[in-house]
Design an enzyme around this catalytic site. Structure first.
Site, PDB file in Angstrom:
ATOM      1  N   HIS A  18       0.836  -1.207   0.000  1.00  0.00           N
ATOM      2  CA  HIS A  18       0.000   0.000   0.000  1.00  0.00           C
ATOM      3  C   HIS A  18       0.874   1.262   0.000  1.00  0.00           C
ATOM      4  CE1 HIS A  18      -3.035  -2.632   2.391  1.00  0.00           C
ATOM      5  NE2 HIS A  18      -3.544  -2.470   1.180  1.00  0.00           N
ATOM      6  N   LYS A  42     -14.853  -8.219   6.691  1.00  0.00           N
ATOM      7  CA  LYS A  42     -14.212  -9.050   7.716  1.00  0.00           C
ATOM      8  C   LYS A  42     -13.979  -8.185   8.956  1.00  0.00           C
ATOM      9  CE  LYS A  42     -11.857  -8.528   4.116  1.00  0.00           C
ATOM     10  NZ  LYS A  42     -10.758  -8.205   3.229  1.00  0.00           N
ATOM     11  N   ARG A  90      -1.806  -6.119  -8.032  1.00  0.00           N
ATOM     12  CA  ARG A  90      -0.603  -6.943  -7.832  1.00  0.00           C
ATOM     13  C   ARG A  90      -0.422  -7.964  -8.946  1.00  0.00           C
ATOM     14  NH1 ARG A  90      -2.628  -8.277  -1.939  1.00  0.00           N
ATOM     15  NH2 ARG A  90      -4.426  -8.387  -3.298  1.00  0.00           N
ATOM     16  N   SER A 128      -2.914  -7.547   3.340  1.00  0.00           N
ATOM     17  CA  SER A 128      -3.201  -7.370   4.773  1.00  0.00           C
ATOM     18  C   SER A 128      -3.703  -8.673   5.372  1.00  0.00           C
ATOM     19  CB  SER A 128      -4.261  -6.282   4.968  1.00  0.00           C
ATOM     20  OG  SER A 128      -3.826  -5.066   4.449  1.00  0.00           O
TER      21      SER A 128
HETATM   22  O1  PNS Z   1      -8.609  -2.837   0.372  1.00  0.00           O
HETATM   23  P1  PNS Z   1      -9.917  -3.449  -0.008  1.00  0.00           P
HETATM   24  O2  PNS Z   1     -10.530  -4.162   1.140  1.00  0.00           O
HETATM   25  O3  PNS Z   1      -9.797  -4.313  -1.229  1.00  0.00           O
HETATM   26  O4  PNS Z   1     -10.860  -2.213  -0.372  1.00  0.00           O
HETATM   27  C1  PNS Z   1     -12.157  -2.432  -0.839  1.00  0.00           C
HETATM   28  C2  PNS Z   1     -12.918  -1.095  -0.937  1.00  0.00           C
HETATM   29  C3  PNS Z   1     -12.950  -0.382   0.385  1.00  0.00           C
HETATM   30  C4  PNS Z   1     -12.265  -0.222  -1.964  1.00  0.00           C
HETATM   31  C5  PNS Z   1     -14.355  -1.469  -1.416  1.00  0.00           C
HETATM   32  O5  PNS Z   1     -14.906  -2.412  -0.558  1.00  0.00           O
HETATM   33  C6  PNS Z   1     -15.268  -0.259  -1.467  1.00  0.00           C
HETATM   34  O6  PNS Z   1     -15.168   0.555  -2.358  1.00  0.00           O
HETATM   35  N1  PNS Z   1     -16.170  -0.145  -0.459  1.00  0.00           N
HETATM   36  C7  PNS Z   1     -17.043   0.993  -0.314  1.00  0.00           C
HETATM   37  C8  PNS Z   1     -18.448   0.693  -0.805  1.00  0.00           C
HETATM   38  C9  PNS Z   1     -18.587   0.953  -2.276  1.00  0.00           C
HETATM   39  O7  PNS Z   1     -18.351   2.028  -2.775  1.00  0.00           O
HETATM   40  N2  PNS Z   1     -18.998  -0.097  -2.994  1.00  0.00           N
HETATM   41  C10 PNS Z   1     -19.153  -0.058  -4.407  1.00  0.00           C
HETATM   42  C11 PNS Z   1     -17.819  -0.140  -5.091  1.00  0.00           C
HETATM   43  S1  PNS Z   1     -17.942  -1.210  -6.408  1.00  0.00           S
END
Ligand code: PNS
Length: 166
Positions: A18, A42, A90, A128
């Protein structure tokens, strides 16, 4: 007009992968806002405020702000007047999920594009989730996360800060 990129994620916790993406984004955009999702699916090891504080400390010296958020990334991008969403890629296994998310975010906010940045090769295996698994099983995550975050993880595993009692 200055360019602003939003880098959303769970960051539970921030890894060197990150941090590498944040450094790369900060070279491409005038300002980067790292947005920490309050309640990832989670159960997180760290609260959103703890995760944000760890990111802020790890990014000292970069033009980076850290916020916490709940709700849609597309809406946050609109509120922040971001021109791009940053996501790290990645490898191929990340691609389908990221592609879907990028297209959904564009559906929700047609002004926003997702910019994918590839972390350095040496960080390609870090997530993570795996970091927490290694710590849970007593392994070292040195070289995968900044030393202070490693210490926080080990404390949490030991339950010495009174929150996690395995
Ligand atoms: O690091 P991560 O866990 O892969 O991040 C995922 C994240 C936070 C980017 C994703 O879950 C997200 O955007 N959540 C917010 C809700 C949202 O906007 N959902 C629609 C996006 S398709």
């Amino acid at each position: 007009m200055s360019s602003l990129a939003l880098y959303p994620g769970s960051f539970d916790p921030l890894t060197y992968g990150h941090a590498d993406v944040i450094a790369r984004a900060s070279r491409l955009f005038d300002r980067v806002v790292v947005a920490v999702l309050v309640n990832p699916g989670k159960a997180p090891w760290f609260t959103a405020d703890e995760r944000a504080a760890m990111i802020q400390e790890a990014c000292t010296g970069l033009r980076v702000d850290v916020v916490t958020f709940d709700g849609l990334v597309a809406e946050l991008a609109r509120r922040q007047k971001a021109s791009a969403i940053i996501r790290g890629l990645r490898g191929a296994t990340d691609f389908d999920y990221e592609r879907q998310m990028a297209l959904m975010n564009r559906h929700l906010n047609s002004d926003i594009d997702t910019v994918f940045l590839m972390p350095a090769m040496e960080f390609g295996h870090i997530s993570s989730t795996l970091v927490k698994e290694v710590v849970s099983l007593g392994g070292s995550v040195s070289g995968l996360v900044p030393p202070k975050i490693e210490a926080r993880l080990q404390q949490r595993r030991a339950g010495s800060d009174g929150i996690r009692q395995d």
